[in-house]
Structure formats: structure tokens, C-alpha cells
Design a protein around this motif. Structure first.
Motif, PDB file in Angstrom:
ATOM      1  N   PRO A 272       0.974  -1.196   0.083  1.00  0.00           N
ATOM      2  CA  PRO A 272       0.100  -0.127   0.119  1.00  0.00           C
ATOM      3  C   PRO A 272       0.773   1.425  -0.070  1.00  0.00           C
ATOM      4  O   PRO A 272       0.565   2.246  -0.975  1.00  0.00           O
ATOM      5  CB  PRO A 272      -0.708  -0.203   1.325  1.00  0.00           C
ATOM      6  N   PHE A 275       2.857   1.571  -3.779  1.00  0.00           N
ATOM      7  CA  PHE A 275       2.422   1.156  -4.883  1.00  0.00           C
ATOM      8  C   PHE A 275       1.700   2.500  -5.554  1.00  0.00           C
ATOM      9  O   PHE A 275       2.184   2.927  -6.691  1.00  0.00           O
ATOM     10  CB  PHE A 275       0.992   0.476  -4.687  1.00  0.00           C
ATOM     11  N   ILE A 276       0.965   3.285  -5.127  1.00  0.00           N
ATOM     12  CA  ILE A 276       0.362   4.590  -5.501  1.00  0.00           C
ATOM     13  C   ILE A 276       1.537   5.587  -5.829  1.00  0.00           C
ATOM     14  O   ILE A 276       1.648   6.438  -6.760  1.00  0.00           O
ATOM     15  CB  ILE A 276      -0.755   5.212  -4.805  1.00  0.00           C
ATOM     16  N   SER A 280       2.398   7.121  -9.381  1.00  0.00           N
ATOM     17  CA  SER A 280       2.048   8.361  -9.633  1.00  0.00           C
ATOM     18  C   SER A 280       3.345   9.473  -9.731  1.00  0.00           C
ATOM     19  O   SER A 280       3.476  10.207 -10.798  1.00  0.00           O
ATOM     20  CB  SER A 280       1.113   8.988  -8.589  1.00  0.00           C
ATOM     21  N   GLN A 598      -8.175  11.707 -10.393  1.00  0.00           N
ATOM     22  CA  GLN A 598      -7.350  10.372 -10.093  1.00  0.00           C
ATOM     23  C   GLN A 598      -7.618   9.888  -8.693  1.00  0.00           C
ATOM     24  O   GLN A 598      -7.826   8.910  -8.214  1.00  0.00           O
ATOM     25  CB  GLN A 598      -6.029  10.640 -10.144  1.00  0.00           C
ATOM     26  N   ASP A 600     -10.128  11.007  -6.678  1.00  0.00           N
ATOM     27  CA  ASP A 600     -11.368  10.528  -6.695  1.00  0.00           C
ATOM     28  C   ASP A 600     -11.734   9.341  -6.801  1.00  0.00           C
ATOM     29  O   ASP A 600     -12.338   8.485  -6.065  1.00  0.00           O
ATOM     30  CB  ASP A 600     -12.140  11.395  -7.538  1.00  0.00           C
ATOM     31  N   ILE A 601     -11.012   8.544  -7.873  1.00  0.00           N
ATOM     32  CA  ILE A 601     -11.249   7.261  -8.492  1.00  0.00           C
ATOM     33  C   ILE A 601     -10.558   6.505  -7.162  1.00  0.00           C
ATOM     34  O   ILE A 601     -11.260   5.371  -6.838  1.00  0.00           O
ATOM     35  CB  ILE A 601     -10.462   6.706  -9.555  1.00  0.00           C
ATOM     36  N   MET A 602      -9.380   6.718  -6.902  1.00  0.00           N
ATOM     37  CA  MET A 602      -8.623   5.918  -5.665  1.00  0.00           C
ATOM     38  C   MET A 602      -9.662   6.094  -4.507  1.00  0.00           C
ATOM     39  O   MET A 602      -9.590   5.033  -3.735  1.00  0.00           O
ATOM     40  CB  MET A 602      -7.384   6.521  -5.326  1.00  0.00           C
ATOM     41  N   ARG A 603     -10.209   6.897  -4.101  1.00  0.00           N
ATOM     42  CA  ARG A 603     -11.062   7.015  -2.967  1.00  0.00           C
ATOM     43  C   ARG A 603     -12.281   6.111  -3.170  1.00  0.00           C
ATOM     44  O   ARG A 603     -12.746   5.421  -2.153  1.00  0.00           O
ATOM     45  CB  ARG A 603     -11.868   8.481  -2.701  1.00  0.00           C
ATOM     46  N   LYS A 604     -12.875   6.139  -4.298  1.00  0.00           N
ATOM     47  CA  LYS A 604     -13.944   5.258  -4.616  1.00  0.00           C
ATOM     48  C   LYS A 604     -13.547   3.679  -4.614  1.00  0.00           C
ATOM     49  O   LYS A 604     -14.152   2.856  -4.039  1.00  0.00           O
ATOM     50  CB  LYS A 604     -14.560   5.455  -5.923  1.00  0.00           C
ATOM     51  N   VAL A 605     -12.433   3.439  -5.023  1.00  0.00           N
ATOM     52  CA  VAL A 605     -11.632   2.148  -5.026  1.00  0.00           C
ATOM     53  C   VAL A 605     -11.216   1.682  -3.567  1.00  0.00           C
ATOM     54  O   VAL A 605     -11.200   0.458  -3.214  1.00  0.00           O
ATOM     55  CB  VAL A 605     -10.525   1.865  -5.888  1.00  0.00           C
ATOM     56  N   GLY A 606     -11.166   2.768  -2.534  1.00  0.00           N
ATOM     57  CA  GLY A 606     -10.961   2.455  -1.113  1.00  0.00           C
ATOM     58  C   GLY A 606      -9.771   2.960  -0.554  1.00  0.00           C
ATOM     59  O   GLY A 606      -9.129   2.339   0.377  1.00  0.00           O
ATOM     60  N   LEU A 607      -9.187   4.151  -0.994  1.00  0.00           N
ATOM     61  CA  LEU A 607      -7.898   4.774  -0.455  1.00  0.00           C
ATOM     62  C   LEU A 607      -8.745   5.774   0.507  1.00  0.00           C
ATOM     63  O   LEU A 607      -9.421   6.380   0.019  1.00  0.00           O
ATOM     64  CB  LEU A 607      -7.255   5.218  -1.525  1.00  0.00           C
ATOM     65  N   SER A 608      -8.151   5.788   1.634  1.00  0.00           N
ATOM     66  CA  SER A 608      -8.599   6.849   2.588  1.00  0.00           C
ATOM     67  C   SER A 608      -8.237   8.054   2.220  1.00  0.00           C
ATOM     68  O   SER A 608      -7.220   8.150   1.692  1.00  0.00           O
ATOM     69  CB  SER A 608      -8.371   6.333   4.013  1.00  0.00           C
TER      70      SER A 608
END
Lengths: 693, 260
Positions: A272, A275-276, A280, A598, A600-608
Motif C-alpha cells: 500500500p 504502490f500509488i 504516480s 485520479q 477521486d477514483i482512488m477514494r472510490k476504490v478504497g483509499l482513505s
């Protein structure tokens, strides 16, 4: 009709795309302003008239100007590419609406012309404003002593205008090629393009590291030579180019290669934390690598300028001591003759007597010559001066002073008087020593002007000439070797046949009077002025050149000049930092929109949200601070050269140089950090605000 | 116990000036059993996206609660929410929501990586998904290099790889051509037959006709629902379109019936 439409379109597109144009125009303005200031300074008479190091400073400034000039091209291409990428859909749309791609080229031309106009006008305006400001302060402090001519500024302005016209022409051509090469659909989609894969990331990374290592090594090599870096101008130039090229290579490809390597290590990458961040980061370096490299190189320049000015300012008193050791010094230099004009010497003595100063004065007759130096042998019979110099300037662009030695001949009588000894010499023997260390056993023999070989008297009891206070031509560390030759009689040693060996060529006679004054500063000044006016009136100027100065007067001038330089360096650095930060800030803002989707997507996928914030923070820190960290590294490895350069011209106190380097780095970092704090908050708000909604 | 229970869910959007509050959801209650495939239909502004966002825990309701396997996730604290979301829910969006900075493979791994799943486990799960999704060849590509249908299949893989309790799909066929849309819907049916629960918000009647149950939402409330029963896709299609016609008409009649 068409022209009218196009100019309207060009103006409106610049106004409408303000957020995109502003970073590009700002970059252009900073480049032109810095280029103009450096170029104008390199041609400024004030700098050349510096008591010491003036010529070195002029060379340094000129090099910097040339480098900044060349370096503007990739930098502006970078900002222009970002601009074009974002505007490509607009061109695509024009194309769809019926303007042919070839027909859009005049539009591009007009836009570039307009941008160029804005850039050159504001750049020159800001540049000359700052230049004038610094100049005015300089003149004020130096009591209007230095005369300036407007024509030098005009010259610099003309060079700036022409050079940047050329740069913008390149930008226009690259835009046109891109416009013609891409299809309409590609243009419409360009701003969403992904990152182009690098061609040979590994090769260019290794190349970059090699070049950087070589440049750093070269810096140490030059530093270890114990000579002026101007003796190794070619090496220094290559080294600078090497640092610029390797910085680009490492920022543009090295960083991405590094990320790729990390990605290949799956166990490390797929966590975790990494990765991002890594993915990025790679994306960000793809987009901003060359921009960060440019900022890094500019920062290095600014740091060098700051350090140089700081050292100059701090080293003022040292410089004063080495160059003006006496309260009042009168130096008479023979113009053509074999020796000094004795009637002039008498006039000086009479003038001193009339002011009641003769008892405080001591005089010294000496002659200087630049001679050939071969290992262990000084050869005064070969006329090296005319071989190496022309009109008192080096013949070669990159002179090599390895085989030159600066000789000062003084009489045994003066030597014994100065050192309070009673050394004797026979006709075929001379004493040779350096100023500080007395006898040096490196020199084995000396060939006189007439080809006669002299033996060197070797004895341990020869005291050094530390008491000698004369106007130092070459300070310590200058690289030109210096030695004193003590002979029984100067004129018989040098011979009478000096045809073609005139004062600017081969042998120069000096008669110096050193006067110590034990009165207040104001009185010293008035005594100095009175003596100068008396001597100007009574001396025969056809045979001698006279320079007469009080230390007090020089001290005022010098501190004024160094203060002015420091001020100028500070201003240039400040503008640079502000503009660099603005460029980064604007890029943050424009990328902020893209990034926020970007995240926003991560938040939806489950990044706090916390995770998003820490990633954003890391990226911001990296983009802001990687340039300054690398430029600090450059500065560290360039210190040996900087030390030599400063030792040559100004100060040779190591602790002063180290202190000033640290001081300028810290000053720079503090300003930069406050700008970072200020700008990053608004960026974070934007990101967080968007992903919250 | 139902897999998902939505109890009297209310969502009121109020501006800074309290005078013009908008009720997006008005007392919605329904439950979803394990293995169900539910389509939520409604006009724009009917509140269906708000409902999906609430179920996705991206939005907090004004009142009411949502229970997933008995856990009320309106009560889960913020810092635990992200972890809860990625381990229990899978998402498929209209515009794919893939990160351009990652390859498709990395995009699929993203929720697992955030869960600290070991690499071999991630690989095992992905390999199991590849045959049904047909994305084996494009795993190393970036999203901008592949077609919309391929992107959406990668997004489905990303949703499935966490073995979620529930898949939430927001207009998944909205950006796809009809062939890709059909492929995706067939894929959803396949997944559903394997026991995966799916909730899909859609405009498209043909998309909705693949579901087992269709909820119609109007003005923030459930207006009607249809169970497939034994109807074929075509029959269901007709029933849905008839219902929509009634839905659009001014006088709503609270009919409740089971399609033939």
C-alpha cells in the motif's frame, strides 16, 4: 482581412488560455531578465574596474550569460510543450470547423510573436529596472566615481532581443511541426495522451551518471591544481555543460528508470505504501522531468551567484589588506625607459616632505617580469610575454599559465633594509624566495636577460619578505607562480638592452612609496587628495604612470561595490525563486484538476483521505525539493572550483567560503520553503475539496 | 438475514441558506438477498445515484440506516470506512474510473494492494478471473491504449478481485457500444449465476432486462418493482418499458405485480 481575423483569434486565445500561457510567459520573462542582467553586467565598466578579480568576474558573468542563453531553449521548449499539449484540442476544433492545418500556421506565428513581444518587453523592463536600481545604488555609494554609458545597456538589450527572437522561432517551428504531424483526431485527444515510453532509459541513465561523475571529478581535479580555474577554462566549460546535460538526463530518464526498476521488484512495489506513490511519481516525472531539471540548473546558477557575492562581501577586508596594504601608497611605473625617472622620484619625495610625511614613508625600487618557467629553471631571456599576450590580453581563448612565473626583482640593499639583515651576494649569485616562505628549493637556477646563468644562494638564514607591503598584483592562490629575485644591482642584472621589452611587454620598473598615516579617516582622505592634486600638477607624465591612493578611499569604494553586487545577486535570486515557484505552482494548479479526478477514483476504490493526503504531500515535497536538493549537491561538488575562483580573485579564506556557501544555501532554502508552504496549502485544499464533494 | 437492508433512508441536500432544501431520498426501504441481481431504474434526478452513493458509503444519509450483513455502515468511523469499502464492495462505473498512471493489471490489483494482500494471492485471484473476462492479453497495457469494452472488463475484474459481498454498478453500459454492452451484461449474468450479488443503476431497458429484480425510483421513493419470475429477457424488456411509460405519466398508480 484574414490577418485581422487571425490576430483577433491569437489575442483572444492568449487571453482565454491565461492559466496555460502565464507559466510559459513567466518562464520567458525570467529567462530574458536574467540573461539581460548577466549580459549587461558582464559589459559593465563598474565590474571591470574592480581592484581585483574584475576580469575574472566579467568572464564568469559572460559564461553565465551564454549558458543561460543556451539553456533557455530547452526550458522554454518544455513550457511550450505543456502549453501546446493542453491547447491541441483547440487546434483540432479549429480544424473541424474548417480552418486547414496549414492555414493555422500564421495563427501559431502570430501567437508566438505576441508571446515573444510580451516576454521581451517585460523581461527587458524588469531586467533593466533591476539593473538600473543596483547601478544607481552602486554609483551612490561609490560617489559617482564610475562613469557609465547607456550604450552598453543597449548592446545587451539588442543581444537579448535577437537571441530570444531566435529561441521563439524554434518554439514556433516545433509547434508547426507538431500541428502538421498529428491528425485532427489526435489533436482533439492530445491533452489526454498517456506518457510516451522512453526509448533507452537504462542507457541514458547510465550515461547521465557517468557524465555527472566525470564533471564532479573534473571539478576536484581543477580544484586540486592549486591554480586559477581560468587557467582551465575549457575544462570548466565542459564541466558546466556536463552538469547541465547530466541533470537533464537524470531528471528526465533517470528518475523514470529508477521508478521502473522499483516497479519490477513486485514484492516491494505491490504494497500500500509504495504502490500509488511510485506509479504516480513516475507519471509526474514523465510530465515534469525536464521542467524540474531546468529549475535545478537555474537554482545552481543562483546559488553560485549568491555564494560568489556573499564571499565577495565578506572577503572585502581581506581583499583590502592584500591589495592596499598601506595607508597611502604612491606607485610610479616607468613607461618606456630602462629605469625610473629620477626627477619624478625627487618630485614625489619633495611633495611628501612638504606635507611633512617623509619620515613616515619608505620607498622600494623593483622591476617585474613575466618569465618562462621550466622545471627548476627560470628563463628570463625568452620573451614569453609577447608569445602569450597581445595588447596585455591573453592571445589564446583558453590560456595555459602553467609555464609562466611572475618575477619581481629587488635590490639587495632594499632587501637587507626591509628584513633587517646583512646578506651578501657575489656577482654570479642571486637570492630567490616567495613572499611568505622564504627560500624555496624548487628553483635550481636562473637564466638572466642576457643569457647568463646565475647560481641560487642557498642558506637557511634567509628571512622571508613578509614585511614587504606593496601592491599585490597576484593574490595567493592565483595560479601564476610568483617569486622574488634579490640581486646586488637591478639595472646591471636586467641589462641596458631592453629594446622591445617595454613596460607592457617584458620588464616593468616600479618605484613605490608607502606612507603610514596615524590620523583620522577624514584627515587621511584630505591628505590623500592634496597629495594627488599636487603630484598630478608637478609630475612629468611622459615618462611615468602614477597611481596614488589612500586605503580609506579604496575601502569605501570596495564595500560599496561589494554591497551593490550582493544586493543585485540577492534581487536576481529572489526573482528567480519567486518565478520558479510560480511556475511550479501554476503547474500544480493545472495538474490539480487532473489529479483530483485520479484521487477521486482512488477514494472510490478504497483509499482513505489520509492516504490521499500523504501521497499528495509526498509528491509536492518531491517536485518542490528535488531541484533544490540536487542543486545543493552540485554546489557541494563545485565548491573546489568555486574556492579556487574566489581565491584567485577575492578571498582565500576557506572558512569564509564554506560559511558563505552554507549561508547562501540556507537563505535560498528558507525563501523557497516559505513559497512552498504558501502554495502547497492551496493545492491541497483543491485536491481535498474536490475529492470530498 | 438479508445481505443488504436499507431502512427508511432519507437524504436531504440543504444549501447554506436553509430555505431551499432538496429531498433526494425520501424514506426508501428495501432489502437485497444474497445472489440477487437488482437493477435500479429512474429518470435523471430521481435519486438513484444518491441511493447508490449511499449504499457505496460514499455519501452519508440524513437519516435511516444501511446494514450490510447486519453491520450498520453509517456508523463506521471515517478512518475505517475506506478499508470497509474495499473489502466488502466492488465498483463498476460508467466511465470506468481506471487510473491512467497504472497498467490494467495494476489497476485490477489496486484494492488488493491497499488491503496488503500478498503478491502470490493477488496473482492467483487474477489468473482465476482471466478466462471469463478475456483480458489476458491486455494486462500490461495502459487504460488509454485499449477499447472501452476492454476497459470496462478490467474494471469488472478490479471489482471482482476482492471477492466483494456486493457489486455496485453505476451505468456500466453507458459509455459502451451495443456489442460491448451486450458482452458486459452477459458477463454480469455469468457472475451472478456464480452467486455474486449485483446492484446496477441504469437508464437502459435492455441492461435492466438482464436483472432478476427491477426497482423503479421516482422523486426519491421506490415507485414500483418488478420480479423476473420465469420471464425471458425479451418479456421482461416489454414489462419494463410498459412500466416506464406509466412512470412517466402524470398520475402515478402504485401497482405491484409480478411479470407473467
Amino acid at each position: 482581412m484574414k490577418l485581422k481575423l487571425y490576430s483577433k483569434l491569437a489575442v483572444s486565445s492568449i487571453i482565454k488560455n491565461k492559466p496555460l500561457f502565464i507559466p510559459h510567459i513567466l518562464s520567458g520573462v525570467i529567462m530574458t531578465a536574467v540573461f539581460f542582467i548577466l549580459y549587461a553586467l558582464s559589459g559593465s565598466s563598474a565590474i571591470e574596474q574592480l581592484p581585483a578579480g574584475g576580469v575574472a568576474l566579467v568572464v564568469l558573468l559572460k559564461y553565465s550569460a551564454i549558458l543561460i542563453g543556451f539553456f533557455s531553449i530547452p526550458f522554454l521548449i518544455y513550457t511550450n510543450t505543456t502549453l501546446f499539449k493542453n491547447r491541441a484540442p483547440e487546434f483540432g476544433l479549429y480544424n473541424v470547423l474548417g480552418i486547414g492545418r496549414i492555414a493555422m500556421i500564421p495563427l501559431l506565428f502570430l501567437e508566438n510573436l505576441l508571446t515573444y513581444g510580451i516576454v521581451i518587453f517585460s523581461g527587458l523592463f524588469i531586467g533593466s529596472l533591476l539593473f538600473k536600481l543596483a547601478e544607481t545604488i552602486l554609483i551612490r555609494i561609490m560617489k559617482g566615481d564610475i562613469s557609465y554609458s547607456l550604450h552598453l545597456n543597449l548592446n545587451a538589450a539588442a543581444v537579448t532581443i535577437v537571441w530570444y527572437a531566435f529561441t521563439f522561432l524554434i518554439l514556433f517551428l516545433s509547434d508547426s511541426i507538431k500541428l502538421l504531424k498529428n491528425s485532427t483526431v489526435d489533436l482533439l485527444r492530445t491533452s489526454h495522451f498517456g506518457d510516451n515510453p522512453l526509448k533507452h532509459p537504462r542507457l541514458s541513465t547510465i550515461l547521465g551518471m557517468l557524465i555527472l561523475a566525470c564533471s564532479y571529478l573534473a571539478s576536484f581535479w581543477v580544484g586540486s591544481r592549486g591554480e586559477s580555474p581560468t587557467n582551465h577554462s575549457l575544462t570548466c566549460f565542459n564541466l558546466t555543460c556536463g552538469i547541465i546535460i547530466s541533470t537533464y538526463l537524470l531528471f528526465v530518464t533517470g528518475s523514470i528508470y529508477f521508478c521502473q526498476k522499483l516497479q519490477q521488484n513486485s514484492e516491494f512495489y505491490f504494497t500500500p505504501k509504495h504502490f500509488i506513490t511510485i506509479s504516480s511519481l513516475k507519471h509526474r516525472m514523465h510530465r515534469n522531468g525536464s521542467g524540474l531539471a531546468s529549475i535545478c540548473i537555474l537554482a545552481t546558477f543562483v546559488l553560485l551567484t549568491l555564494t560568489f557575492s556573499f564571499a565577495f562581501y565578506r572577503g572585502c577586508s581581506t581583499m583590502l589588506n592584500s591589495h592596499y596594504p598601506n595607508d597611502l601608497s604612491i606607485v610610479m611605473q616607468a613607461k618606456e625607459d630602462t629605469s625610473i625617472d629620477n626627477s619624478n622620484a625627487e618630485t614625489i619625495e619633495k611633495t611628501l616632505e612638504s606635507h611633512g610625511l617623509i619620515s613616515q614613508a619608505s620607498s622600494l625600487l623593483s622591476a617585474t617580469a613575466t618569465s618562462a618557467y621550466l622545471t627548476g629553471i627560470i628563463d628570463m631571456s625568452s620573451n614569453v610575454y609577447s608569445q602569450e599576450f597581445q595588447n596585455s590580453r591573453p592571445k589564446k581563448f583558453f590560456p595555459n599559465n602553467d609555464d609562466l612565473v611572475d618575477i619581481r626583482v629587488i635590490s639587495l640593499e632594499d632587501y637587507n633594509k626591509l628584513c633587517k639583515t646583512d646578506v651578501t651576494l657575489d656577482d654570479n649569485t642571486v637570492l630567490i624566495m616567495s613572499k611568505s616562505s622564504g627560500y624555496t628549493d624548487k628553483i635550481l637556477s636562473l637564466i638572466g636577460c642576457d643569457g647568463h646563468t646565475y647560481a641560487i644562494k642557498t642558506t637557511d638564514t634567509i628571512p622571508p619578505l613578509t614585511e614587504l607591503k606593496y601592491n599585490n598584483t597576484y593574490p595567493e592562490g592565483s595560479g601564476i607562480k610568483e617569486c622574488y629575485v634579490v640581486v646586488p644591482d637591478i639595472s646591471s642584472f636586467l641589462g641596458t638592452d631592453v629594446t622591445g621589452k617595454t613596460s607592457y611587454g617584458y620588464v616593468t620598473y616600479y618605484k613605490e612609496y608607502d606612507v603610514s598615516l596615524s590620523v583620522s579617516k577624514e584627515e587621511q582622505l584630505s591628505i590623500g587628495n592634496a597629495i594627488v592634486s599636487d603630484l598630478e600638477a608637478s609630475i612629468d607624465h611622459s615618462s611615468s604612470e602614477l597611481s596614488c591612493a589612500t586605503r580609506v578611499e579604496k575601502s569605501d569604494k570596495l564595500s560599496g561595490l561589494s554591497g551593490g553586487l550582493l544586493f543585485l545577486a540577492f534581487i536576481v535570486s529572489l526573482i528567480f525563486i519567486l518565478m520558479a515557484s510560480l511556475i511550479i505552482y501554476y503547474k500544480q494548479i493545472s495538474e490539480g484538476y487532473e489529479d483530483s479526478t485520479q484521487f477521486d477514483i482512488m477514494r472510490k476504490v478504497g483509499l482513505s483521505l489520509n492516504g490521499i493526503h500523504s501521497t499528495v504531500n509526498f509528491q509536492l515535497l518531491l517536485t518542490f525539493f528535488s531541484p533544490i536538493i540536487i542543486s545543493g549537491l552540485h554546489l557541494l561538488f563545485l565548491t573546489p572550483i568555486l574556492y579556487r575562483l574566489l581565491a584567485f580573485s577575492i578571498v582565500c579564506n576557506k572558512s569564509i567560503i564554506i560559511m558563505t556557501t552554507i549561508l547562501s544555501f540556507c537563505t535560498y532554502s528558507i525563501i523557497y520553503f516559505s513559497v512552498y508552504k504558501f502554495t502547497s496549502n492551496s493545492y491541497l485544499k483543491r485536491i481535498a475539496g474536490k475529492s470530498n464533494s | 438475514m438479508s445481505l443488504l437492508e436499507v431502512n427508511s433512508l432519507k437524504k436531504i441536500y440543504s444549501s447554506a441558506f436553509k430555505s431551499n432544501a432538496v429531498t433526494a431520498l425520501n424514506n426508501i426501504s428495501f432489502s437485497v438477498e444474497e445472489g440477487e441481481y437488482i437493477a435500479i431504474m429512474g429518470e435523471s434526478g430521481s435519486g438513484k445515484s444518491t441511493l447508490l452513493n449511499a449504499i457505496a458509503a460514499l455519501d452519508t444519509p440524513t437519516s435511516g440506516n444501511i446494514l450490510l450483513k447486519g453491520t450498520d455502515f453509517t456508523k463506521i468511523p471515517d478512518h475505517k470506512m475506506a478499508a470497509f469499502r474495499r473489502s466488502h464492495l466492488g465498483f463498476v462505473f460508467q466511465d470506468f474510473h481506471l487510473l491512467d498512471t497504472l497498467t490494467l493489471e495494476e489497476n485490477i490489483y489496486l484494492p488488493l494492494v491497499l488491503n496488503n494482500t500478498p503478491l502470490h494471492e493477488m496473482k492467483r485471484r487474477l489468473n482465476a478471473l482471466i478466462p471469463s473476462l478475456g483480458i489476458g492479453r491486455i494486462l500490461k497495457n495502459y487504460p488509454y491504449e485499449v477499447s472501452g469494452g476492454q476497459k470496462q472488463r478490467a474494471a469488472v475484474a478490479r471489482a471482482l478481485i476482492t471477492y466483494p459481498d456486493l457489486i455496485l454498478a453505476d451505468e456500466p453500459t453507458g459509455a459502451l457500444d451495443s456489442r460491448s454492452a451486450d458482452e458486459l451484461l452477459n458477463l454480469f449474468n455469468e457472475i451472478n449465476e456464480n452467486g455474486q450479488t449485483i446492484i446496477m443503476v441504469t437508464h437502459s431497458i435492455s441492461a435492466a432486462s438482464h436483472a432478476n429484480r427491477i426497482l423503479f425510483i421516482k422523486d426519491g421513493a421506490i415507485f414500483h418493482q418488478i420480479y423476473r419470475g420465469t420471464a425471458s429477457n425479451d418479456e421482461l424488456y416489454n414489462t419494463i418499458s410498459k412500466t416506464l411509460t406509466v412512470l412517466m405519466s402524470k398520475a402515478p398508480s402504485p401497482i405491484r405485480r409480478i411479470a407473467n
